[in-house]
Design a protein around this motif. Structure first.
Motif, short mmCIF file in Angstrom:
data_model
loop_
_atom_site.label_atom_id
_atom_site.label_comp_id
_atom_site.label_asym_id
_atom_site.label_seq_id
_atom_site.Cartn_x
_atom_site.Cartn_y
_atom_site.Cartn_z
N GLU A 35 9.21 -3.74 -3.51
CA GLU A 35 7.97 -2.89 -4.67
C GLU A 35 7.68 -0.95 -4.02
O GLU A 35 6.17 -1.22 -4.47
CB GLU A 35 6.50 -3.91 -4.65
CG GLU A 35 7.77 -5.35 -5.44
CD GLU A 35 6.23 -6.56 -5.36
OE1 GLU A 35 5.19 -6.88 -4.35
OE2 GLU A 35 6.46 -7.79 -6.02
N SER A 36 8.38 -0.34 -4.21
CA SER A 36 7.55 1.11 -3.47
C SER A 36 6.74 1.45 -4.73
O SER A 36 6.26 2.19 -4.22
CB SER A 36 8.93 1.62 -3.39
OG SER A 36 9.78 1.64 -4.45
N VAL A 37 6.83 1.10 -6.07
CA VAL A 37 6.33 1.62 -6.77
C VAL A 37 4.62 1.93 -6.82
O VAL A 37 3.83 2.58 -7.34
CB VAL A 37 6.30 1.73 -8.38
CG1 VAL A 37 7.87 1.95 -9.14
CG2 VAL A 37 6.23 -0.31 -8.41
N ASN A 38 4.35 0.53 -5.68
CA ASN A 38 3.13 0.67 -4.80
C ASN A 38 2.17 0.95 -3.98
O ASN A 38 1.36 0.34 -3.72
CB ASN A 38 2.70 -0.97 -5.30
CG ASN A 38 3.00 -2.02 -6.40
OD1 ASN A 38 2.22 -1.67 -7.23
ND2 ASN A 38 3.98 -3.03 -5.99
N GLY A 39 3.47 1.80 -4.15
CA GLY A 39 3.18 3.12 -2.85
C GLY A 39 3.24 2.15 -1.46
O GLY A 39 4.23 1.20 -0.81
N TYR A 40 3.10 3.40 -0.28
CA TYR A 40 2.84 2.82 1.12
C TYR A 40 2.51 1.47 1.64
O TYR A 40 3.17 1.15 2.34
CB TYR A 40 2.60 4.51 1.96
CG TYR A 40 3.37 4.33 3.00
CD1 TYR A 40 4.14 3.98 3.64
CD2 TYR A 40 1.83 5.01 4.66
CE1 TYR A 40 4.43 4.17 5.17
CE2 TYR A 40 1.78 3.70 5.26
CZ TYR A 40 3.40 4.23 5.93
OH TYR A 40 3.76 4.49 7.26
N ASP A 41 1.49 1.87 2.04
CA ASP A 41 0.29 0.06 2.48
C ASP A 41 0.99 -0.92 1.43
O ASP A 41 0.72 -2.22 2.58
CB ASP A 41 -1.13 0.65 1.48
CG ASP A 41 -1.65 1.61 2.53
OD1 ASP A 41 -1.69 2.28 3.54
OD2 ASP A 41 -3.06 2.35 2.38
N HIS A 42 1.53 -1.14 0.44
CA HIS A 42 2.11 -1.75 0.42
C HIS A 42 3.06 -2.37 0.61
O HIS A 42 3.83 -3.52 1.01
CB HIS A 42 1.86 -1.78 -1.62
CG HIS A 42 2.80 -2.87 -2.20
ND1 HIS A 42 1.89 -4.07 -2.34
CD2 HIS A 42 4.56 -3.79 -2.66
CE1 HIS A 42 3.11 -5.26 -3.14
NE2 HIS A 42 4.19 -5.03 -3.41
#
Length: 299
Positions: A35-42
């Motif tokens: 779910e990389s579209v949700n960003g680094y922290d995710h």
């Protein structure tokens, strides 16, 4: 101590735990979406969630973890670079993982982990004494990893084995790396599909191009596959000329094309600096999509 590995992919994160006391038997394998579209922290939270899930199954926490990553950790800055999961670039991934997981973490490029796993657990087992093993990835992209005496050679800049971003075709297509005509832009799957579309005006899969090549009545398919074989021969011969490995293992979807090991092998002979003599075994991998996560555990 059990060996823990994580394969951090663009679409999924996989964890495997191996038992070195039982011939590297797989104790547990589990996956979660990246779910990389949700960003680094995710992504970090997904990794922690996966580790917690696996720890519950294994009945113990890891004491250290190896990670196969897209891109590499830059040795001086300790920041990620060259990752196609772009939210990782410029981030202190190793430090952040150690902070949230509370254990030492070892990171290596996913192609390096592929090479290490195949050298120790896969194809390399059929070639005892193979001191230098080069792992090639030919799929959506082109990458590579170098293993010498059972150890990954990351190199001074952390880019050891990155043969996919050397210029193969002058004036070729631009690459995200900033150059044009890279190996990746010539013999990766999307590059071959793009070439066929330019010739024929028709957009089809590489599988279809190959099928049409074998029927023998599609001149555009013939030109596309001949292009693959010719440039493959040039690119692999350069690897052999520079590194002279004892074994080359070719993974990825393009690496499944049988012609690479016959007609492609003959093209290598044209360019090798050894009077046309090639005795390097060039083989398909034995571990499939397990190589990345197994290689991570072996770190």
């Amino acid at each position: 101590m059990k060996l823990w590995g994580i394969d951090l992919g663009g679409t999924k994160i996989e964890c495997a735990v191996l038992d070195p006391e039982r011939n590297l038997e797989v104790v547990v394998r589990m996956r979660v979406p990246t779910e990389s579209v949700n960003g680094y922290d995710h992504i970090l939270s997904q990794i922690k969630k996966l580790i917690d899930m696996v720890a519950d199954q294994v009945g113990e926490r890891p004491r250290k973890i190896g990670f196969a990553t897209p891109g590499v950790l830059e040795p001086d800055s300790q920041l990620m670079k060259n990752s196609n999961t772009t939210c990782l670039n410029g981030m202190p991934l190793k430090a952040d993982l150690e902070k949230i997981l509370g254990v030492p973490c070892q990171l290596a490029n996913d192609a390096n982990c592929f090479a290490l796993a195949e050298a120790l657990m896969g194809a390399g087992k059929d070639y005892h004494g193979a001191e230098v093993v080069f792992g090639v990835i030919m799929g959506t992209g082109v990458g590579g990893g170098l293993v010498v005496n059972n150890k990954i050679i990351g190199g001074h800049h952390g880019i050891g084995g990155e043969w996919g971003h050397n210029i193969l075709e002058e004036g070729g297509d631009p690459c995200y790396c900033g150059k044009a005509g890279c190996v990746e832009q010539v013999i990766a799957g999307p590059a071959l599909e793009r070439h066929y579309e330019r010739l024929s005006g028709e957009k089809v899969s590489l599988k279809t191009v190959l099928e049409r090549y074998h029927t023998g009545n599609d001149e555009h398919a013939k030109a596309t596959i001949e292009r693959l074989l010719e440039y493959y021969g040039r690119a692999i011969s350069t690897l052999i000329n520079v590194i002279d490995p004892n074994l080359i293992v070719i993974g990825g979807g393009v690496g499944n094309i049988d012609l690479l090991y016959t007609a492609g092998f003959e093209r290598i002979r044209k360019y090798i600096f050894n009077k046309g003599i090639v005795t390097t075994p060039i083989v398909k991998p034995k571990l499939g999509d397990s190589a990345g996560v197994f290689g991570a555990a072996l770190l």
